[in-house]
Design a protein around this motif. Sequence first.
Motif, PDB file in Angstrom:
ATOM      1  N   HIS A   1      -3.339   5.594  -3.256  1.00 25.09           N
ATOM      2  CA  HIS A   1      -4.115   5.219  -2.080  1.00 25.09           C
ATOM      3  C   HIS A   1      -5.544   5.706  -2.248  1.00 25.09           C
ATOM      4  CE1 HIS A   1      -5.512   5.521   2.188  1.00 25.09           C
ATOM      5  NE2 HIS A   1      -4.869   4.378   2.277  1.00 25.09           N
TER       6      HIS A   1
ATOM      7  N   LEU B   1       0.847  -1.197   0.000  1.00 29.66           N
ATOM      8  CA  LEU B   1       0.000   0.000   0.000  1.00 29.66           C
ATOM      9  C   LEU B   1       0.881   1.245   0.000  1.00 29.66           C
ATOM     10  CD1 LEU B   1      -2.832  -0.855   2.555  1.00 29.66           C
ATOM     11  CD2 LEU B   1      -2.976  -0.793   0.066  1.00 29.66           C
ATOM     12  N   TRP B   2       0.399   2.326  -0.601  1.00 29.51           N
ATOM     13  CA  TRP B   2       1.137   3.585  -0.673  1.00 29.51           C
ATOM     14  C   TRP B   2       2.480   3.411  -1.396  1.00 29.51           C
ATOM     15  CZ3 TRP B   2      -1.304   4.211   4.534  1.00 29.51           C
ATOM     16  CH2 TRP B   2      -2.178   5.297   4.584  1.00 29.51           C
TER      17      TRP B   2
END
Length: 344
Positions: free
Chosen positions: A68, A25-26
């Motif tokens: 995101h 994620l990110w």
Amino acid sequence: MKKLLPTSTAGSLPKPSWLAEPETLWSEWKLPAEELPDGKQDALCLSLHEQQLAGVDIVSDGEQTRQHFVTTFIEHLSGVDFTKRETVRIRNRYDASVPTVVGPVSRPKPVFVNDAKFLRQQTKQPIKWALPGPMTMIDTLYDAHYKSRKDLAWEFAKILNQEARELEAAGVDIIQFDEPAFNVFFDDVNDWGIACLERAIEGLTCETAVHICYGYGIKANTDWKKTLGNEWRQYEAVLPKLQQSNIDIISLECHNSRVPVELLGLIRGKKVMVGAIDVATDSIETPEEVAATLRQALKYVDADKLYPCTNCGMAPLARHVATGKLKALAAGADIVRKELQALP
């Protein structure tokens, strides 16, 4: 005739390894700035193709153009300073470094509208577009300006409504608002959270959805789930008021969760995206496991209102795992569809 049990995903799908770091994620973009726009569109086409091959009926962009699901939208707004960062507790679960609201928030220009137009050009299938919900947005920021969760959420709701109206004009069939915060801040949800959501959908004629889950399959979320006991009854606090709201579809986490299936009865009459795929495991469901979850849901949801879906986004999963899960979702839905069609 409209297809019975149309399948869809809750949101994100894994990005190709040439665009971003897999299973993260990110993740930072891997392409240089001048190549990134084309790379994002290529990834969107790839994600769409994989959904189509798997047999998904209501397709999406797989959130390929955003890092995101919340912060990419906020990055495009005025009044938020990404260089001034503070550490906040996200949904009472984990700490994250987040940007600061330093002045009145506004939307200088559309955020995802061009991406949605591009997706619309690639397919004749119904398309769904996900936006962060107002309450989840305020939970991913440090507010040094409004000093009021409710006031900031209301401003975000107005901005989201501007974006949603343009997404509808771009040909989006379902606009979904992601509100995992609805599973945490129950009093706020009932006091003003649902009102903010209704402000975000004001004037829309396309279908609208709210997605409320227990989060991505990341450690902070799976650790939290272990503390919730044998029955997860969080939905019980918010579903009665959502049942009375103007939202068309409610998207919930059901498979491999400890949510008592009878809670679906609290929203009878609404369309329900029933999460029949567990995103917190690499284990790929069998079509029969998916079918079993859908059969349980059908005790409380009318067949013409049941939309088989994933529990949450699948960005942190390996691509082959996500693809396998999508195929299982489509095959499981097909089993139950045939059973329903065979009924006298």
